[in-house]
Design a protein around this motif. Structure first.
Motif, mmCIF file in Angstrom:
data_model
loop_
_atom_site.group_PDB
_atom_site.id
_atom_site.type_symbol
_atom_site.label_atom_id
_atom_site.label_comp_id
_atom_site.label_asym_id
_atom_site.label_seq_id
_atom_site.Cartn_x
_atom_site.Cartn_y
_atom_site.Cartn_z
ATOM 1 N N PHE A 29 0.862 -1.180 0.000
ATOM 2 C CA PHE A 29 0.000 0.000 0.000
ATOM 3 C C PHE A 29 0.898 1.230 0.000
ATOM 4 N N ARG A 30 0.793 2.032 -1.063
ATOM 5 C CA ARG A 30 1.569 3.282 -1.148
ATOM 6 C C ARG A 30 0.607 4.420 -0.813
ATOM 7 N N VAL A 31 0.852 5.088 0.316
ATOM 8 C CA VAL A 31 -0.190 5.970 0.839
ATOM 9 C C VAL A 31 0.305 7.318 1.373
ATOM 10 N N PRO A 32 1.218 8.010 0.673
ATOM 11 C CA PRO A 32 1.537 9.369 1.143
ATOM 12 C C PRO A 32 0.328 10.283 0.939
ATOM 13 N N GLU A 33 0.328 11.414 1.638
ATOM 14 C CA GLU A 33 -0.732 12.420 1.380
ATOM 15 C C GLU A 33 -0.419 13.181 0.106
ATOM 16 N N GLY A 34 0.849 13.561 -0.063
ATOM 17 C CA GLY A 34 1.205 14.364 -1.226
ATOM 18 C C GLY A 34 2.707 14.442 -1.382
ATOM 19 N N VAL A 35 3.122 15.109 -2.461
ATOM 20 C CA VAL A 35 4.557 15.253 -2.720
ATOM 21 C C VAL A 35 4.903 16.743 -2.742
ATOM 22 N N TYR A 36 5.914 17.110 -1.963
ATOM 23 C CA TYR A 36 6.302 18.520 -1.814
ATOM 24 C C TYR A 36 7.823 18.616 -1.879
ATOM 25 N N ALA A 37 8.315 19.604 -2.655
ATOM 26 C CA ALA A 37 9.764 19.850 -2.694
ATOM 27 C C ALA A 37 10.183 20.502 -1.377
ATOM 28 N N TRP A 38 11.463 20.354 -1.042
ATOM 29 C CA TRP A 38 11.948 20.961 0.200
ATOM 30 C C TRP A 38 11.688 22.464 0.228
ATOM 31 N N LYS A 39 11.791 23.125 -0.964
ATOM 32 C CA LYS A 39 11.556 24.576 -0.953
ATOM 33 C C LYS A 39 10.095 24.874 -0.581
ATOM 34 N N GLU A 40 9.169 23.956 -0.911
ATOM 35 C CA GLU A 40 7.765 24.141 -0.515
ATOM 36 C C GLU A 40 7.591 23.865 0.978
ATOM 37 N N VAL A 41 8.350 22.889 1.491
ATOM 38 C CA VAL A 41 8.297 22.599 2.931
ATOM 39 C C VAL A 41 8.729 23.844 3.707
ATOM 40 N N VAL A 42 9.860 24.439 3.283
ATOM 41 C CA VAL A 42 10.373 25.623 3.982
ATOM 42 C C VAL A 42 9.397 26.793 3.822
ATOM 43 N N ALA A 43 8.841 26.954 2.627
ATOM 44 C CA ALA A 43 7.872 28.044 2.409
ATOM 45 C C ALA A 43 6.646 27.865 3.314
ATOM 46 N N THR A 44 6.225 26.626 3.509
ATOM 47 C CA THR A 44 5.075 26.368 4.389
ATOM 48 C C THR A 44 5.414 26.731 5.827
#
Ligand SMILES: NC(=O)c1ccc[n+]([C@@H]2O[C@H](COP(=O)([O-])OP(=O)(O)OC[C@H]3O[C@@H](n4cnc5c(N)ncnc54)[C@H](OP(=O)(O)O)[C@@H]3O)[C@@H](O)[C@H]2O)c1
Length: 313
Positions: free
Chosen positions: A205-220
């Motif tokens: 079962f492959r079940v991440p919520e979503g895919v985010y680049a590190w720059k998006e992680v930091v922006a969040t």
């Protein structure tokens, strides 16, 4: 389908607590619900026993510890990961029909993960399971591939310091990673035990919520905390050299940490290849930004504005 009898191993660990609580909330769906531990660790599980878990006191590698259970879920940490093949053999000898190895991250059975020693014991374990299902009629296993936990996007191990507002990565800020909140990972694990078994002997079962680049992680993080982060980027080779230096002085945890850091910034790798299987489950995972807000609010870093934070609901 008869309701499963489930035995957890590693239940007091970082992930184990999330998974134990999720099983407790759904106690009535299971014929038996138990934690395997030893006499010396019994005290850690007193609260869980009071709330509804059975405690099995025994060795990880003794078949009698697993008697009467059909499903075993390993939540073991790095220090004891190498014990899993022996645990699997004991479980099979006791008649267990479904084994969940301690995965719960990126799909380390493909791509650049295959050559990173950080994942070696997980790979050995799955190789052991693949051989075991060939030899053992009725024995199956399940991999739950979640991607990284959002909680770890807020921790120094993954390069983030939410108090100093700094970020360190060995690689590129363009590197994308798959993320899920740990409580949702626990829900996927639990719900998967209740799904009808498909014909295959290996379920993934492959079940991440979503895919985010590190720059998006930091922006969040910057958006949620209302501050600017100071970001430092090192090369992948730096992580390799620091892992090697740790290995030379016998610092196993340091070596593993830098091998993991290398993986976190590795350009061009896909942590959890699609297709994903979230649609098989009956809930919507928490979105990355909502998870960040909730986790920081639980720590007292930001005001919680989510719906669960509104009094009276
Ligand atoms: N995707 C992600 O971002 C992410 C993050 C963290 C973890 N994970 C994965 O989740 C799984 C569990 O990791 P974790 O961080 O929760 O593990 P952990 O807290 O380090 O350890 C889990 C359990 O393993 C047992 N254990 C650990 N060291 C032991 C030792 N030396 N001897 C005997 N038993 C030992 C203990 O079991 P008892 O409870 O019985 O004492 C412990 O509670 C791993 O597969 C890990 O890779 C993924």
């Amino acid at each position: 389908m008869a309701s499963p009898s489930v035995l957890l191993i590693g239940a007091s660990g970082w992930l184990g607590v999330h998974v134990s609580n999720e099983f407790l909330h759904n106690r009535s769906s299971f014929t038996r619900l138990a934690i395997l531990t030893t006499e010396s660790k019994r005290h850690k599980f007193t609260d869980m026993e009071t709330k509804g878990f059975e405690l099995i006191i025994g060795s990880y590698t003794d078949a009698s510890s697993f008697k009467g259970f059909d499903t075993v879920i390993s939540l073991l940490g790095n220090h004891v990961m190498a014990a899993q093949p022996a645990i699997i053999d004991a479980a099979i000898a006791a008649g267990v029909t479904e084994f969940y190895p301690s995965e719960y991250g990126g799909d380390c059975h493909q791509g650049a993960y295959l050559t990173n020693p950080y994942f070696r014991e997980k790979q050995r374990t799955v190789a052991h399971l693949r051989a075991a299902v060939q030899k053992t009629p009725g024995f199956n296993y399940t991999l739950v591939i979640t991607g990284a936990f959002v909680e770890f996007a807020l921790m120094p191990l993954f390069g983030v310091d939410t108090e100093k507002h700094t970020f360190v990565l060995y690689g590129s800020s363009e590197k994308r990673a798959e993320w899920v909140a740990a409580a949702d990972a626990a829900r996927y694990i639990l719900q998967s035990t209740l799904l009808p078994k498909a014909a295959g002997r290996e379920r993934v079962f492959r079940v991440p919520e979503g895919v985010y680049a590190w720059k998006e992680v930091v922006a969040t993080l910057e958006k949620v905390q209302g501050v600017k982060y100071a970001c430092t980027y090192y090369s992948q080779q730096d992580a390799v050299e620091r892992a090697e230096a740790c290995r030379e002085r016998g610092d196993v945890d340091g070596e593993l940490a830098f091998l993991l850091k290398k993986s976190l910034g590795e350009p061009g790798t896909v942590g959890v290849p699609k297709p994903w299987d979230n649609g098989v489950f009956n809930f919507e995972p928490e979105r990355f930004e909502d998870s960040v807000r909730r986790i920081l609010a639980e720590r007292g870093d930001v005001e919680w504005t989510g719906i669960q934070g509104i009094q009276g609901l």
